[in-house]
Motif scaffolding. Structure first.
Motif, PDB file in Angstrom:
ATOM      1  N   LYS A   1      17.602  43.313  34.867  1.00 57.96           N
ATOM      2  CA  LYS A   1      17.670  44.654  35.467  1.00 57.96           C
ATOM      3  C   LYS A   1      17.578  45.697  34.053  1.00 57.96           C
ATOM      4  CE  LYS A   1      21.107  43.922  39.242  1.00 57.96           C
ATOM      5  NZ  LYS A   1      22.143  43.925  40.144  1.00 57.96           N
ATOM      6  N   ILE A   2      18.335  44.892  32.943  1.00 56.70           N
ATOM      7  CA  ILE A   2      18.260  45.884  31.676  1.00 56.70           C
ATOM      8  C   ILE A   2      16.640  46.070  31.420  1.00 56.70           C
ATOM      9  CG2 ILE A   2      18.746  46.008  29.139  1.00 56.70           C
ATOM     10  CD1 ILE A   2      21.347  45.002  30.105  1.00 56.70           C
ATOM     11  N   LEU A   3      15.944  44.831  31.311  1.00 52.91           N
ATOM     12  CA  LEU A   3      14.430  44.820  31.035  1.00 52.91           C
ATOM     13  C   LEU A   3      13.543  45.712  32.019  1.00 52.91           C
ATOM     14  CD1 LEU A   3      12.043  43.839  29.497  1.00 52.91           C
ATOM     15  CD2 LEU A   3      12.133  41.934  31.073  1.00 52.91           C
ATOM     16  N   ALA A   4      14.254  45.754  33.475  1.00 54.14           N
ATOM     17  CA  ALA A   4      13.380  46.811  34.326  1.00 54.14           C
ATOM     18  C   ALA A   4      13.801  48.106  33.861  1.00 54.14           C
ATOM     19  CB  ALA A   4      14.097  46.498  35.674  1.00 54.14           C
ATOM     20  N   SER A   5      14.731  48.596  33.564  1.00 50.27           N
ATOM     21  CA  SER A   5      15.095  49.878  33.258  1.00 50.27           C
ATOM     22  C   SER A   5      14.389  50.241  31.966  1.00 50.27           C
ATOM     23  CB  SER A   5      16.484  50.033  32.789  1.00 50.27           C
ATOM     24  OG  SER A   5      17.013  49.441  31.760  1.00 50.27           O
ATOM     25  N   VAL A   6      13.921  49.185  30.882  1.00 48.48           N
ATOM     26  CA  VAL A   6      13.319  49.483  29.642  1.00 48.48           C
ATOM     27  C   VAL A   6      11.872  49.773  30.139  1.00 48.48           C
ATOM     28  CG1 VAL A   6      12.340  48.542  27.789  1.00 48.48           C
ATOM     29  CG2 VAL A   6      14.792  48.464  27.944  1.00 48.48           C
ATOM     30  N   ILE A   7      11.205  48.849  31.088  1.00 47.37           N
ATOM     31  CA  ILE A   7      10.047  49.081  31.407  1.00 47.37           C
ATOM     32  C   ILE A   7       9.456  50.229  32.385  1.00 47.37           C
ATOM     33  CG2 ILE A   7       8.111  48.222  32.788  1.00 47.37           C
ATOM     34  CD1 ILE A   7       8.506  46.380  30.580  1.00 47.37           C
ATOM     35  N   ASP A   8      10.653  50.782  33.087  1.00 48.48           N
ATOM     36  CA  ASP A   8      10.518  52.244  33.767  1.00 48.48           C
ATOM     37  C   ASP A   8      10.528  53.251  32.628  1.00 48.48           C
ATOM     38  OD1 ASP A   8      10.689  50.854  36.189  1.00 48.48           O
ATOM     39  OD2 ASP A   8      12.675  51.020  36.632  1.00 48.48           O
ATOM     40  N   SER A   9      11.285  53.172  31.906  1.00 44.94           N
ATOM     41  CA  SER A   9      11.366  54.091  30.716  1.00 44.94           C
ATOM     42  C   SER A   9       9.958  54.370  29.831  1.00 44.94           C
ATOM     43  CB  SER A   9      12.642  53.874  29.595  1.00 44.94           C
ATOM     44  OG  SER A   9      13.787  53.916  30.236  1.00 44.94           O
ATOM     45  N   LEU A  10       9.532  53.148  29.622  1.00 41.83           N
ATOM     46  CA  LEU A  10       8.011  53.158  28.944  1.00 41.83           C
ATOM     47  C   LEU A  10       7.094  53.590  29.745  1.00 41.83           C
ATOM     48  CD1 LEU A  10       8.504  49.735  26.735  1.00 41.83           C
ATOM     49  CD2 LEU A  10       8.582  52.222  26.054  1.00 41.83           C
ATOM     50  N   PHE A  11       7.149  53.148  31.033  1.00 42.76           N
ATOM     51  CA  PHE A  11       6.106  53.577  32.051  1.00 42.76           C
ATOM     52  C   PHE A  11       6.115  55.299  32.386  1.00 42.76           C
ATOM     53  CE2 PHE A  11       4.111  54.098  36.383  1.00 42.76           C
ATOM     54  CZ  PHE A  11       3.235  53.155  36.139  1.00 42.76           C
ATOM     55  N   GLU A  12       7.330  55.642  32.364  1.00 37.32           N
ATOM     56  CA  GLU A  12       7.659  57.173  32.581  1.00 37.32           C
ATOM     57  C   GLU A  12       7.026  57.853  31.385  1.00 37.32           C
ATOM     58  OE1 GLU A  12      11.639  57.944  33.310  1.00 37.32           O
ATOM     59  OE2 GLU A  12      11.639  56.775  35.114  1.00 37.32           O
ATOM     60  N   LYS A  13       7.140  57.498  30.234  1.00 37.45           N
ATOM     61  CA  LYS A  13       6.623  58.099  28.964  1.00 37.45           C
ATOM     62  C   LYS A  13       5.040  57.990  29.037  1.00 37.45           C
ATOM     63  CE  LYS A  13      10.184  57.212  25.645  1.00 37.45           C
ATOM     64  NZ  LYS A  13      10.865  56.493  24.569  1.00 37.45           N
ATOM     65  N   HIS A  14       4.699  56.822  29.547  1.00 37.70           N
ATOM     66  CA  HIS A  14       3.054  56.897  29.831  1.00 37.70           C
ATOM     67  C   HIS A  14       2.531  57.565  30.474  1.00 37.70           C
ATOM     68  CE1 HIS A  14      -0.806  54.671  30.105  1.00 37.70           C
ATOM     69  NE2 HIS A  14      -0.701  54.686  31.343  1.00 37.70           N
ATOM     70  N   ILE A  15       3.268  57.889  31.707  1.00 45.72           N
ATOM     71  CA  ILE A  15       2.781  58.963  32.789  1.00 45.72           C
ATOM     72  C   ILE A  15       2.858  60.433  32.351  1.00 45.72           C
ATOM     73  CG2 ILE A  15       3.401  60.157  34.938  1.00 45.72           C
ATOM     74  CD1 ILE A  15       2.162  56.992  35.152  1.00 45.72           C
ATOM     75  N   ASP A  16       3.854  60.481  31.425  1.00 43.99           N
ATOM     76  CA  ASP A  16       3.939  62.081  30.944  1.00 43.99           C
ATOM     77  C   ASP A  16       2.867  62.287  29.977  1.00 43.99           C
ATOM     78  OD1 ASP A  16       6.107  62.323  32.063  1.00 43.99           O
ATOM     79  OD2 ASP A  16       7.821  61.698  30.777  1.00 43.99           O
ATOM     80  N   ARG A  17       2.132  61.289  29.112  1.00 40.37           N
ATOM     81  CA  ARG A  17       1.410  61.377  28.387  1.00 40.37           C
ATOM     82  C   ARG A  17       0.012  61.687  29.055  1.00 40.37           C
ATOM     83  NH1 ARG A  17       3.584  56.958  25.402  1.00 40.37           N
ATOM     84  NH2 ARG A  17       1.952  55.707  26.139  1.00 40.37           N
TER      85      ARG A  17
END
Length: 349
Positions: A333-349
């Motif tokens: 679950k923590i890994l999923a939250s980390v991947i979600d955070s990185l994915f959101e940053k990628h989308i923002d870029r």
């Protein structure tokens, strides 16, 4: 949450109740502890010679010296000419020669490539040993191919070369077997366990071998390197008792499958395109468009889970052998939250 267990090399962690109790209890002399430890290894692996060293590097040093002296005695290899073949992820750093006259040259050879091994042995009569991690960890988990270890055994026998199995990161239950080489029902000549039984407190080394190899080796060297520290041997013995009593190899097999299934359910191939492993030895590849392994490791550490970078895009996951499903689900679950955070940053870029 510990998803490192010192990169998979520890049987138990230092906070295990049995290890805490061992440290706080009166110590017995080494001579009272070694017989039970040796008998345990013999029962589990079939090896009759068990050497415990204060440092893991000493176990490597003894293994290479055993091979060099075997080559000199059994193959008439001239002094200074002995050669050890080693696969890429085998431990070599730090093994500096203490006696240059009997120190073998080391040559790197590809893993999972029998033709390369055969070619080297046919063309170089000075090879005395093959040092190989049973499962490679150069960047990701790489298992031996079907029948590969059996052919390694046959090839080493044919050329009178010692097979030195480095089981530091994959032995003693980590892959769901007592030792990783047992997955293909074969036996090396020497087994190296570096820091595995130190439980994060000591860098204890253990070396397993046969009577014949032991008697052909320098007894003065063995005597000088074997541990005389009662606490080191006591901790190693307690770890082996727990290994058997708590069925840690069986737990690693079950929990390892549970972990990889949980990862496959939690992530799409666009997030984690590769999940590899056996037992509690797992690597995942992070999609390059999301981030790098360092990004994942840093965020995981911030959120209370220790993982480690095995390459630029690969993350190693090696929980303690006594882990349970609750710890695994929390970590995923923590890994999923980390991947979600990185994915959101990628989308923002």
């Amino acid at each position: 949450i510990d998803w490192m267990a010192s990169r998979g090399s520890l049987v138990l962690t230092k906070d295990h109740p049995k290890i805490v109790e061992c440290i706080q209890s009166p110590l017995k002399p080494v001579c009272k502890l070694l017989p039970e430890l040796s008998a345990t290894f013999t029962r589990l692996t079939g090896f009759h010679k068990v050497l415990v060293t204060d440092f893991g590097i000493h176990a490597y040093y003894l293994a290479l010296r055993f091979a060099a002296q075997w080559g000199i005695a059994k193959k008439n290899i001239p002094l200074h000419k002995a050669v050890i073949l080693a696969t890429p992820s085998s431990f070599l750093g730090g093994c500096l020669p203490w006696n240059l006259q009997t120190w073998p040259e080391v040559k790197i050879i590809a893993f999972n490539n029998l033709s390369a091994l055969e070619s080297e042995l046919w063309t170089n009569n000075h090879v005395c040993g093959l040092l190989m991690d049973t499962i490679q960890w150069s960047d990701r988990v790489e298992e031996p191919g079907h029948g590969y270890l059996v052919e390694v055994r046959r090839t080493c026998d044919k050329h009178n070369v010692l097979w030195l199995a480095d089981e530091t990161s994959c032995g003693l239950g980590r892959t769901g077997n007592v030792m990783a080489y047992m997955m293909q029902n074969c036996q090396p000549d020497v087994v190296i366990l570096s820091s595995t039984l130190g439980c994060g407190l000591y860098k204890t080394g253990v070396l397993l071998t046969t009577d014949e190899i032991f008697t052909n080796s320098c007894q003065d060297l063995i005597e000088s390197l074997k541990s005389k520290d009662s606490l080191i041997v006591a901790i190693a013995l307690e770890a082996m008792r727990a290994f058997e009593n708590e069925s840690l190899a069986d737990n690693a097999a079950v929990m390892g499958e549970y972990l990889r299934e949980a990862l496959k359910l939690a992530f799409s191939p666009e997030e984690i395109p590769q999940i590899l492993g056996r037992g509690l030895l797992t690597s995942i590849r992070i999609h390059g468009g999301i981030g790098k392994a360092t990004d994942v490791c840093d965020l995981m550490h911030e959120r209370g889970v220790s993982v480690w970078k095995s390459s630029e895009q690969h993350v190693g996951i090696t929980p303690p052998l006594h882990t349970d499903s609750e710890q695994i689900i929390k970590g995923v679950k923590i890994l999923a939250s980390v991947i979600d955070s990185l994915f959101e940053k990628h989308i923002d870029r």
